[in-house]
Design a protein around this motif. Structure first.
Motif, PDB file in Angstrom:
ATOM      1  N   UNK A 183      53.219  40.460  35.974  1.00  0.00           N
ATOM      2  CA  UNK A 183      52.030  40.906  36.693  1.00  0.00           C
ATOM      3  C   UNK A 183      52.145  42.339  37.214  1.00  0.00           C
ATOM      4  N   UNK A 184      53.358  42.714  37.701  1.00  0.00           N
ATOM      5  CA  UNK A 184      53.529  44.055  38.283  1.00  0.00           C
ATOM      6  C   UNK A 184      53.270  45.124  37.220  1.00  0.00           C
ATOM      7  N   UNK A 185      53.951  44.986  36.082  1.00  0.00           N
ATOM      8  CA  UNK A 185      53.862  45.985  35.011  1.00  0.00           C
ATOM      9  C   UNK A 185      52.449  46.071  34.444  1.00  0.00           C
ATOM     10  N   UNK A 186      51.873  44.915  34.117  1.00  0.00           N
ATOM     11  CA  UNK A 186      50.571  44.933  33.452  1.00  0.00           C
ATOM     12  C   UNK A 186      49.469  45.425  34.387  1.00  0.00           C
ATOM     13  N   UNK A 187      49.541  45.026  35.660  1.00  0.00           N
ATOM     14  CA  UNK A 187      48.534  45.504  36.611  1.00  0.00           C
ATOM     15  C   UNK A 187      48.636  47.025  36.741  1.00  0.00           C
ATOM     16  N   UNK A 188      49.875  47.526  36.893  1.00  0.00           N
ATOM     17  CA  UNK A 188      50.066  48.965  37.079  1.00  0.00           C
ATOM     18  C   UNK A 188      49.643  49.741  35.832  1.00  0.00           C
ATOM     19  N   UNK A 189      50.045  49.281  34.653  1.00  0.00           N
ATOM     20  CA  UNK A 189      49.740  50.022  33.432  1.00  0.00           C
ATOM     21  C   UNK A 189      48.241  50.024  33.123  1.00  0.00           C
TER      22      UNK A 189
ATOM     23  N   UNK B 178      37.611  52.605  33.698  1.00  0.00           N
ATOM     24  CA  UNK B 178      36.537  53.596  33.696  1.00  0.00           C
ATOM     25  C   UNK B 178      35.793  53.677  35.020  1.00  0.00           C
ATOM     26  N   UNK B 179      36.154  52.834  35.964  1.00  0.00           N
ATOM     27  CA  UNK B 179      35.470  52.886  37.270  1.00  0.00           C
ATOM     28  C   UNK B 179      36.431  53.517  38.278  1.00  0.00           C
ATOM     29  N   UNK B 180      36.255  54.813  38.488  1.00  0.00           N
ATOM     30  CA  UNK B 180      37.199  55.620  39.247  1.00  0.00           C
ATOM     31  C   UNK B 180      37.505  55.097  40.656  1.00  0.00           C
ATOM     32  N   UNK B 181      36.484  54.504  41.301  1.00  0.00           N
ATOM     33  CA  UNK B 181      36.690  54.128  42.706  1.00  0.00           C
ATOM     34  C   UNK B 181      37.233  52.715  42.893  1.00  0.00           C
ATOM     35  N   UNK B 182      37.689  52.094  41.805  1.00  0.00           N
ATOM     36  CA  UNK B 182      38.256  50.748  41.913  1.00  0.00           C
ATOM     37  C   UNK B 182      39.637  50.822  42.586  1.00  0.00           C
ATOM     38  N   UNK B 183      39.857  50.010  43.612  1.00  0.00           N
ATOM     39  CA  UNK B 183      41.176  49.996  44.269  1.00  0.00           C
ATOM     40  C   UNK B 183      42.131  49.140  43.433  1.00  0.00           C
ATOM     41  N   UNK B 184      43.412  49.250  43.738  1.00  0.00           N
ATOM     42  CA  UNK B 184      44.411  48.432  43.034  1.00  0.00           C
ATOM     43  C   UNK B 184      44.086  46.947  43.242  1.00  0.00           C
TER      44      UNK B 184
ATOM     45  N   UNK C 198      55.325  47.003  44.891  1.00  0.00           N
ATOM     46  CA  UNK C 198      55.955  47.218  43.574  1.00  0.00           C
ATOM     47  C   UNK C 198      54.952  47.774  42.571  1.00  0.00           C
ATOM     48  N   UNK C 199      53.722  47.228  42.626  1.00  0.00           N
ATOM     49  CA  UNK C 199      52.681  47.703  41.701  1.00  0.00           C
ATOM     50  C   UNK C 199      52.417  49.193  41.950  1.00  0.00           C
ATOM     51  N   UNK C 200      52.290  49.554  43.231  1.00  0.00           N
ATOM     52  CA  UNK C 200      52.013  50.954  43.565  1.00  0.00           C
ATOM     53  C   UNK C 200      53.156  51.871  43.140  1.00  0.00           C
ATOM     54  N   UNK C 201      54.389  51.366  43.266  1.00  0.00           N
ATOM     55  CA  UNK C 201      55.549  52.158  42.838  1.00  0.00           C
ATOM     56  C   UNK C 201      55.474  52.401  41.331  1.00  0.00           C
ATOM     57  N   UNK C 202      55.195  51.324  40.591  1.00  0.00           N
ATOM     58  CA  UNK C 202      55.100  51.420  39.128  1.00  0.00           C
ATOM     59  C   UNK C 202      53.943  52.356  38.722  1.00  0.00           C
ATOM     60  N   UNK C 203      52.851  52.317  39.492  1.00  0.00           N
ATOM     61  CA  UNK C 203      51.710  53.201  39.207  1.00  0.00           C
ATOM     62  C   UNK C 203      52.143  54.664  39.339  1.00  0.00           C
TER      63      UNK C 203
ATOM     64  N   UNK D 119      54.423  55.665  36.450  1.00  0.00           N
ATOM     65  CA  UNK D 119      53.636  55.755  35.222  1.00  0.00           C
ATOM     66  C   UNK D 119      52.797  57.039  35.199  1.00  0.00           C
ATOM     67  N   UNK D 120      52.207  57.352  36.359  1.00  0.00           N
ATOM     68  CA  UNK D 120      51.376  58.564  36.433  1.00  0.00           C
ATOM     69  C   UNK D 120      52.211  59.799  36.166  1.00  0.00           C
ATOM     70  N   UNK D 121      53.428  59.824  36.727  1.00  0.00           N
ATOM     71  CA  UNK D 121      54.322  60.975  36.528  1.00  0.00           C
ATOM     72  C   UNK D 121      54.644  61.156  35.054  1.00  0.00           C
ATOM     73  N   UNK D 122      54.863  60.020  34.350  1.00  0.00           N
ATOM     74  CA  UNK D 122      55.210  60.105  32.928  1.00  0.00           C
ATOM     75  C   UNK D 122      54.057  60.619  32.091  1.00  0.00           C
TER      76      UNK D 122
END
Ligand code: HEC
Length: 136
Positions: A70-76, A89-95, A123-128, A131-134
């Protein structure tokens, strides 16, 4: 007489509130809004499988993702993967909102994911952010 009626009504109200608390009607509301967000945002692609989006109810396609966790797939999904746009595609959607819609799809496709706990959300936010950095 009146005082007894009052006591009765007050106890009744407390019992109702207590049962909402204990039996988790709030989680039912969560489920509903996941369905709502899915319909509003994700269904455009995930209902019919546009550009190979894993279809709602496709246990084979979702099974592979579910096994990644769940952590990986939600973040990715939140950051975006190939043809999957960030946040669907919905920019204002929260995690949290993204996760609700995702859980709705997962749970209709053979999975059993629940709202992330506080620590899972971290954990999800960390993975996000990794991922963003990469991607940048
Ligand atoms: C514009 C079309 C589109 C929309 C809207 C969309 N998706 Fe997707 N989604 C895709 C496609 C295409 C893929 C497959 C990407 C790939 O593997 O190439 C995908 C894949 C995913 C994945 C798997 C990511 C991975 O790690 O492989 C998740 C999770 C996901 N979507 C969740 C959602 C959620 C939740 C929503 C709504 C909030 C949503 N998507 C809205 C097109 C979309």
């Amino acid at each position: 007489m009146r005082i007894w009626l009052n006591i009765f009504l007050k106890s009744f109200a407390s019992i109702c509130m207590l049962s909402v608390f204990i039996f988790g009607i709030p989680s039912f509301a969560d489920e509903k809004s996941g369905a709502h967000i899915y319909k509003e945002v994700c269904s455009a692609c995930h209902e019919k499988g546009v550009v190979n989006a894993p279809k709602l109810g496709d246990q084979t396609a979702w099974g592979k993702l579910i096994s990644e966790g769940q952590v990986i797939i939600t973040a990715h999904g939140y950051v975006g993967v190939r043809a999957m746009p960030p946040r669907g595609g919905k920019e204002d959607l929260s995690v949290e909102q993204f996760s609700k819609a995702l859980n709705y799809m997962v749970n209709k496709s053979g999975g059993n994911w629940i709202s992330p706990s506080k620590s899972m959300l971290e954990e999800i936010n960390k993975e996000i952010s990794i991922r963003k950095k990469n991607i940048d």
